[in-house]
Structures are given as C-alpha cells and as structure tokens.
Design an enzyme around this catalytic site. Sequence first.
Site, PDB file in Angstrom:
ATOM      1  N   LYS A  86      96.961  28.960 111.761  1.00 21.05           N
ATOM      2  CA  LYS A  86      96.637  27.858 111.805  1.00 21.05           C
ATOM      3  C   LYS A  86      96.212  27.028 113.205  1.00 21.05           C
ATOM      4  O   LYS A  86      95.537  26.251 113.173  1.00 21.05           O
ATOM      5  CB  LYS A  86      97.764  26.893 111.439  1.00 21.05           C
ATOM      6  CG  LYS A  86      98.328  27.303 109.864  1.00 21.05           C
ATOM      7  CD  LYS A  86      97.428  27.371 108.705  1.00 21.05           C
ATOM      8  CE  LYS A  86      98.180  27.632 107.232  1.00 21.05           C
ATOM      9  NZ  LYS A  86      98.431  29.063 107.219  1.00 21.05           N
TER      10      LYS A  86
HETATM   11  C1  LIG Z   1      98.070  29.733 105.853  1.00 18.35           C
HETATM   12  C2  LIG Z   1      98.331  31.098 106.046  1.00 18.35           C
HETATM   13  C3  LIG Z   1      97.857  31.974 105.345  1.00 18.35           C
HETATM   14  C4  LIG Z   1      96.575  31.463 104.012  1.00 18.35           C
HETATM   15  O1  LIG Z   1      95.694  30.809 104.360  1.00 18.35           O
HETATM   16  P1  LIG Z   1      94.976  29.748 103.515  1.00 18.35           P
HETATM   17  O2  LIG Z   1      93.932  28.928 104.420  1.00 18.35           O
HETATM   18  O3  LIG Z   1      95.821  28.714 103.006  1.00 18.35           O
HETATM   19  O4  LIG Z   1      94.187  30.641 102.584  1.00 18.35           O
HETATM   20  C5  LIG Z   1      97.665  33.327 105.126  1.00 18.35           C
HETATM   21  N1  LIG Z   1      98.620  33.688 106.333  1.00 18.35           N
HETATM   22  C6  LIG Z   1      99.482  33.069 107.071  1.00 18.35           C
HETATM   23  C7  LIG Z   1     100.430  33.515 108.209  1.00 18.35           C
HETATM   24  C8  LIG Z   1      99.103  31.688 107.015  1.00 18.35           C
HETATM   25  O5  LIG Z   1      99.837  30.993 107.862  1.00 18.35           O
END
Ligand SMILES: *Cc1c(COP(=O)(O)O)cnc(C)c1O
Length: 494
Positions: A113
């Site tokens: 993120k």
């Molecule tokens: C948010 C997240 C995901 C999923 O990503 P999306 O964009 O919601 O599909 C997968 N792995 C981790 C560690 C995340 O923080």
Amino acid sequence: MRYISTRDNTIQYSAAQAIAQGLARDGGLLTPFYIPKLPGKALEDMRDMAYQQRAVYIMKQFLEEFSVRELTDFANAAYGPDKFDSPAVAPVRTVDSNTHCLELWHGPTCAFKDMALQMLPHLLTASLVKTEEEKTVCILVATSGDTGKGALEGFKNVPRTRILVFYPKDGVSEVQELQMVTQEGSNVGVSAVVGNFDDAQTGVKRLFSDAALRQELADKGYFFSSANSINWGRVLPQIVYYISAYCDLLRDEKIAPGQTVNVCVPTGNFGNILAAYYAREMGLPIDQLICASNRNNVLTGFLREGVYDRNRTFYNTMSPSMDILISSNLERLLLALTQDTAEVAHYMNQLSETGKYQVGDRVKEKLQRRFKGYFCDDQETQRVIRAMFEANGYLIDTHTAVAFSALEQYRQETGDDTPAIVASTASPFKFCSSVLAALGETSAASGLDALDQLTARTGQPAPAPLAGLRDKKVRFTQVVEKEHMVDAVRSLLE
Ligand SMILES: *Cc1c(COP(=O)(O)O)cnc(C)c1O
C-alpha cells in the site's frame, strides 16, 4: 484527459477533480476516459531510469494538469531513501529463471500500500489547490490492515488534511493493529470497529453518503474524501511498478525486448491487479493476469463462471488483507470490458440489490481471455511458505504465498512456462505468527516477540519500522459498533 464515472459517462471530471473527490457523485468510480498508449520506445527509454523517473514518465500520461516538475518533486519525496529501504524502491528478486518476485514492501509500513499511499497525499493536496478547494480534506479509510497504516503514514502531518482510519477489531494481525494504534501525527485518528472488513467498509461508505453528517462537517470546514483504492490517485502509482519491473528485467537481460510475461497478483479489492491490466493496456507485453485469492474466493468464481456472488460465508484467513467479498475496483474492469457505463450501472445495481450479478457472454469471453483465477486455503498457504524457504532460502508472507500457489496451479494446469512476475505484497514480518507456524514452529511468541523468533528461525532481520514499534506508545484504544461510526468521526474530529 477526462475522467468519467463508471456508471454514467456524462459525469466527467478533470484528473485533479477526480483525485480530490475520490468517488463520482453517483457512487461510480472515476476512471480515465481512455488508457493512453506508451510511446513506441518508452520501455527502452525507461530501462536505465531510476524508479522515481519512471514514475514521472508514466503518471504524466494520465495527469495533463500536472507539470513534470511537480511530479518529479512528488516522486522524489514519496520514494526517497528516508521512506524506502531499497534504492530500487520496488526491487525484483529472481526466484528461478522464469519466476520473478516484485517486492512491493520496502516502504515505511512494509506492505505494498505504501507504493500508492506515499504518492497519494502529494497528488491530493496539489489537486485541492488546482480545484480551488478551500476546506480541509478529511480522509476516511476502512482497512483490512495495510491500507490504514499506509494511509496514516502517508498523510500524517500533511497540512490541510485529517485522516480517520477504521479497522475491523478481529480482522487484522497483532503487528498491524500495533502499527495503527501507535500512529504518530497531529491530524490522525484511529478506531476499531466490531465486525469484519466488509462491516468497516460498508460503515465508511455509509458515512460518505450521510448528507446530514456532510453538512455538519462542511460547517466546521471539512469535506470527506477517500484514500481507499477506489481513488484514482491510488491506482495510478500502482501501474508504475509493473512497468518498472519489466524495465528491470530488460535491463538485467532476463527477458528480451518485446518478450511477453505473465503477472500473478494476490488480490482483494482488485486494485493491484487492475493496475497490471492498465499497464497492459498501455502497451506492456503482458499475456495472462493470474488473480490469486484465499478461501474468500469470490473472484475465482467470477473469473470462471462470469457470476459475481457475494452471498457466501466470510472467512478470516491468515492472509487478512485479502479477506474481502466486495472487490470494489472490479467495477473499473467491467467498464474497460463493456465500454458501456449503463451496463456497469446495471451490474452494480444488481450487486447492491441481490448481492450478485452475471455478466453477458461477450464480457465473460473477454474476461477469460486475459484473466485466470485460482485460490488456496490456509494449509496450502503454509505449505508454500515452507517450500519456498526450504528450496530457495526465500522468506515470503502469507499473501505472497497465495500468489505463488496460484502460479503453481496455473502452470500445472496449462503447462505455460512464460516468465512470470509475482507481486509480493507484504514483508513476512507483518504476519509473523502465521509464517512461524508455516515453518514448523509450534509455539509462536506473541506480539513483537514473534519478530525476534522469526529472525532466530530464519536469520533474517525484521524491517526497521516493525522492530521500532517496541518503543512506541499506544495512542488509540476506541472500539465502536458499526452503527456508531458516525459518533467516532465526531469525537475524532473534536
Ligand atoms: C491490500 C493487500 C492485498 C490486496 O490488494 P488489492 O489491491 O486490494 O487487491 C494483498 N496483499 C496485501 C499484503 C495487501 O495489503
């Protein structure tokens, strides 16, 4: 370039308006009217650039109102050495000759993120200036763990912003919770919500559409916006790292110019894999997009049957950031495949009324040509973590393990050995107890002691931002029922 609502193409915004608003006024997602193509020798041009320069080059294609100078400042601030512990920012680790792992967790919160949430505050505050917004933006976030901390770190102490984060009390790991409740900054607020991620997300959506609350806050000089992955300012920075990974592989002569790759992404809200799809639309030579899910396998069902059905049991798994039944960003893919906002609006109506929709044959065919869905349970997740560590000395987290399982299933089923880029979305140290259990440690330590235990077991150091949690003070202890989130907003904005 214009941005339209996925549900109504007469609703149009500029890029700055789209980023400032987060969501279209009809509830649709603001999406570029078309995806620009990379110039012919873009990949060659970018091959020897730093990550920051690649980010400017790619983002500029979508952001006419932003100057190269502005975007360069943003990229340098967002992806600098004080934020990322790798000069490559998003380094690619080669696991075997045709499997490459794109590590997206070298930022301040150790999850992918950060790649978008370190950039979003710059894009957003500049967008507020460009749209002559006078009020203070109040960012509301529902998080399954990593978004919340990422947004808090991105927005902390950013002038003219407030940020409030809601996380499901029992849906995040101990380390994730500690990361959030110890958050520093004068403009931040954090509250737990009783329930799961969908409860928190539904609650936040309700806050957004609460007209009385909106008026009350407007009187106090605030307006709401979103840092969830429905904001275009979240999706755009994610396109960069797929193109960047390809450029790295070219530079290091692991693939030849023009060579096709597959991309495999552990998926929840569909934001990350959607960015890979857009990278492909821009001209990156991607063939298959492999969508990896955990036991909450609503997307696997959709990709295989063409039926999206959220009426199913919700499971808490050891990959909690993918414990999601409503994948919001799928709406943008539907627009790309149908090119018809009325059709998307129709599906979204059905979803909100019945929890379910079925796409037509033409859409299903397009979907299946490009996307392959696989899922695995917790036991398989643990098997993959252990096998990867034993075979390659490579330690991966639970989410990344779900992706490697999906890739393995895909390769077994199809025999396709096209080079694959696997998105690695979190540091294994964020999910210590699950990773320790996978490695056969029967009595995992609790809380931060688990970091030491994982280091002792594997010889790998914990990332500094996680090790540093020990010295942080808990600042937020509030837990609310989802019906009372509105009170939490009021108290946190006091
Ligand atoms: C948010 C997240 C995901 C999923 O990503 P999306 O964009 O919601 O599909 C997968 N792995 C981790 C560690 C995340 O923080």
